[in-house]
Design a protein around this motif. Sequence first.
Motif, short mmCIF file in Angstrom:
data_model
loop_
_atom_site.label_atom_id
_atom_site.label_comp_id
_atom_site.label_asym_id
_atom_site.label_seq_id
_atom_site.Cartn_x
_atom_site.Cartn_y
_atom_site.Cartn_z
N GLY A 20 0.81 -1.11 0.12
CA GLY A 20 0.56 -0.03 -0.11
C GLY A 20 0.90 1.62 0.09
O GLY A 20 1.87 1.06 -0.05
N GLU A 21 0.51 2.76 -0.45
CA GLU A 21 0.89 3.58 -0.07
C GLU A 21 0.51 4.40 1.25
O GLU A 21 -0.63 3.93 2.08
N PRO A 22 1.62 4.65 2.04
CA PRO A 22 1.75 5.17 3.51
C PRO A 22 0.80 6.23 3.35
O PRO A 22 -0.04 5.96 4.95
N ASP A 23 0.22 7.27 2.45
CA ASP A 23 -0.50 7.84 2.22
C ASP A 23 -2.51 7.09 3.70
O ASP A 23 -2.91 7.84 4.40
N ASP A 24 -2.28 6.22 2.30
CA ASP A 24 -4.19 5.31 2.97
C ASP A 24 -3.46 4.57 4.64
O ASP A 24 -4.83 4.06 4.36
N MET A 25 -2.75 4.53 4.40
CA MET A 25 -2.64 3.62 6.04
C MET A 25 -2.28 3.91 7.38
O MET A 25 -2.48 3.79 8.39
N GLN A 26 -1.97 5.73 7.28
CA GLN A 26 -1.64 6.71 8.41
C GLN A 26 -3.32 6.43 8.97
O GLN A 26 -4.19 6.50 8.77
N THR A 27 -3.00 6.14 10.40
CA THR A 27 -3.93 5.44 11.50
C THR A 27 -2.96 6.87 12.71
O THR A 27 -2.15 7.59 12.54
N GLY A 28 -3.92 6.87 13.54
CA GLY A 28 -3.78 7.32 15.38
C GLY A 28 -4.52 8.75 14.95
O GLY A 28 -5.54 9.19 14.14
N ASN A 69 -7.87 13.78 16.92
CA ASN A 69 -8.71 13.06 17.86
C ASN A 69 -7.33 14.99 19.00
O ASN A 69 -6.86 13.87 19.27
N GLN A 70 -7.95 15.87 19.10
CA GLN A 70 -7.47 16.84 19.87
C GLN A 70 -7.26 16.71 21.12
O GLN A 70 -6.12 16.72 21.50
N LYS A 71 -8.24 15.69 22.45
CA LYS A 71 -8.26 15.58 23.37
C LYS A 71 -7.72 14.67 23.72
O LYS A 71 -6.76 14.69 24.91
#
Lengths: 255, 255
Positions: free
Chosen positions: A207-215, A221-223
Motif C-alpha cells: 500500500g501507499e503510506p498515505d492510505d495507511m496513516q492511523t492515530g 482527536n485533539q483530546k
Amino acid sequence: MKVVILGSGNVGTHLGRAFIAGGNDVLQVYSRRMESATKLAGELGCAFTTRTDSLNTAADVYVIAVTDDAIADLAARFPLKEKLLVHTSGTTPMDVLQTGSSRIGVFYPLQTFSKEVPVSFRNIPVCLEAAAGSDMQQLEILARSLTGKVYRIDSTDRQKLHVAAVFACNFVNHMYAVAADILEEQGLPFDLLRPLIEETARKVMKGEPDDMQTGPARRKNQKVLDKHSELLAENPEYRSLYVTISKSILKKYHA
Amino acid sequence: MKVVILGSGNVGTHLGRAFIAGGNDVLQVYSRRMESATKLAGELGCAFTTRTDSLNTAADVYVIAVTDDAIADLAARFPLKEKLLVHTSGTTPMDVLQTGSSRIGVFYPLQTFSKEVPVSFRNIPVCLEAAAGSDMQQLEILARSLTGKVYRIDSTDRQKLHVAAVFACNFVNHMYAVAADILEEQGLPFDLLRPLIEETARKVMKGEPDDMQTGPARRKNQKVLDKHSELLAENPEYRSLYVTISKSILKKYHA
C-alpha cells in the motif's frame, strides 16, 4: 568483474561480501588505517594496501566507500586516470571524482548497513550513474551480479532519494528509539511494540503510506493529542517532537 | 466465550473477526448507525441492534470499541450493571466505565488496524486491566483465545505505552509518507524505498533501536545535514521536520 574497494567501513564491508557472493573478484582493499585494511582483506581473502600508489592496476572498477567528507580527497589522490572510479554515496555528486579519473560513476546501494547485521543484497536497489555509456554498461553488469533491482538515477535525483531515505530509515529508527525510551522509563519491555512495528512496515509493502496513516492526529482527536503531550511533560524533548510531528500529520490530512 | 461488541469501526471489525477465529461466540453487534451495525453483523453472522436497551443479556463480556471521545457516553447508557464491560482504548482510563457497570476492565490490542488490511492476531500483544481478579481471569481466557502475548498493564502504564505506540507506528508511517512525497515530486517510484523500510524494521526485531541508528545525524555529518536542509528549501514544512528530528538524533547521541 575485478574490483578494488577503497574504504573498510560498513558500506565497504557489506559491498565486499556482496561482490564476492555475486561471483566477482575483489582484488584488493585499500584503507588508510592498516588495522581495518588487514581486517577486511582477511575477511574477503584478498590483498590490502594503505597507499594509493600501491593500488592494484588490474581491476575493472575502483569503488570508493568512505564517508562523504573524504571522497573528494581520496579521489584527488587516485593515480589511475584511465580506470573506472565510482563512489557509493547518496549525497555526493558524481563530479567530485573528476580529479581522480576521466571515467567516473556512482554505485549507490540503497540500504542501511550495520556492521554486525548480515544483509542480503538480492532485494536491494542499486542506483547507478556514469559519465560515459560504456561505463554505465560495466556498472550494470556489476550491479546485476548483486541484485535484480538496478536503477539509473542522476546526481540530482539521487540526492533527493537520499533525503527521502533519511526519513524512511534514519528518522523511522529514531521514532523506534524514542518509543523504546518511553517504555523503558515505565519499566515496560520493547517487545510489546515489535509486532506493531513489523505490521506498520508490512502495510506499506503493497500500500501507499498515505492510505495507511492511523492515530490521533490522523483522526484529529485533539483530546488525545493534548493528553499525550501532558503525559510527556517530564520529557520536553520528546514532547516537542510529539507536537511537531502531530502538527505535520494534521496539516497533511486536515489542512 | 460469549461476546457482544459495541462499535463497528476498525477495531470492532478486526476484534469481531478475531473473536470468532478464536472460537468465541459473537452474539450481537451494537452501533448507533443502522448501516454499519447491519454490515458488521452480516460479516460476523450475528445479530445487531442500534439501541443499548436491546442489548443481548447473555454475553460474558461486553466490548466497547468506539472512539475515545464516545466511550464515557456509551458506558453511561450501558444498562447491564452486573456484566463485565471493557473498552479497547490505549488512552482512556478504565474508570470512565464506572457509570456503566460495577465490573469493568480494558482489553487493549496493540496494533494498527486499517479496515481493508487483514491482520493475524496470533502475534499481537493484548494488554489487560480489570478492577476485580475474577474478571481479569475472564479477560485472560478471552485474550488467550486470540494471541500468545497477553500482558497485565494498568491505566497509567497503558497510557505511556500508547504514546510510545504513536511514535513507533503513526509517526513512523508519517515518515514513510513524507519520503513518498519527496520521491513523487522527483518522479521516482516509492518502490525504491520498500526494501530499506523492510530492513529498518527487521533490524529492531532482535536488536535495540539505539544500536541500529545510522545516517548523517548519527554520524554528526553537518555538511550532509546542511545539504539536505538546502535540498528541502522548496518545502519548508518537511525541511522543518528534517531539522527538528535531526537535532533530536544529534542530542541523543552527541550531547
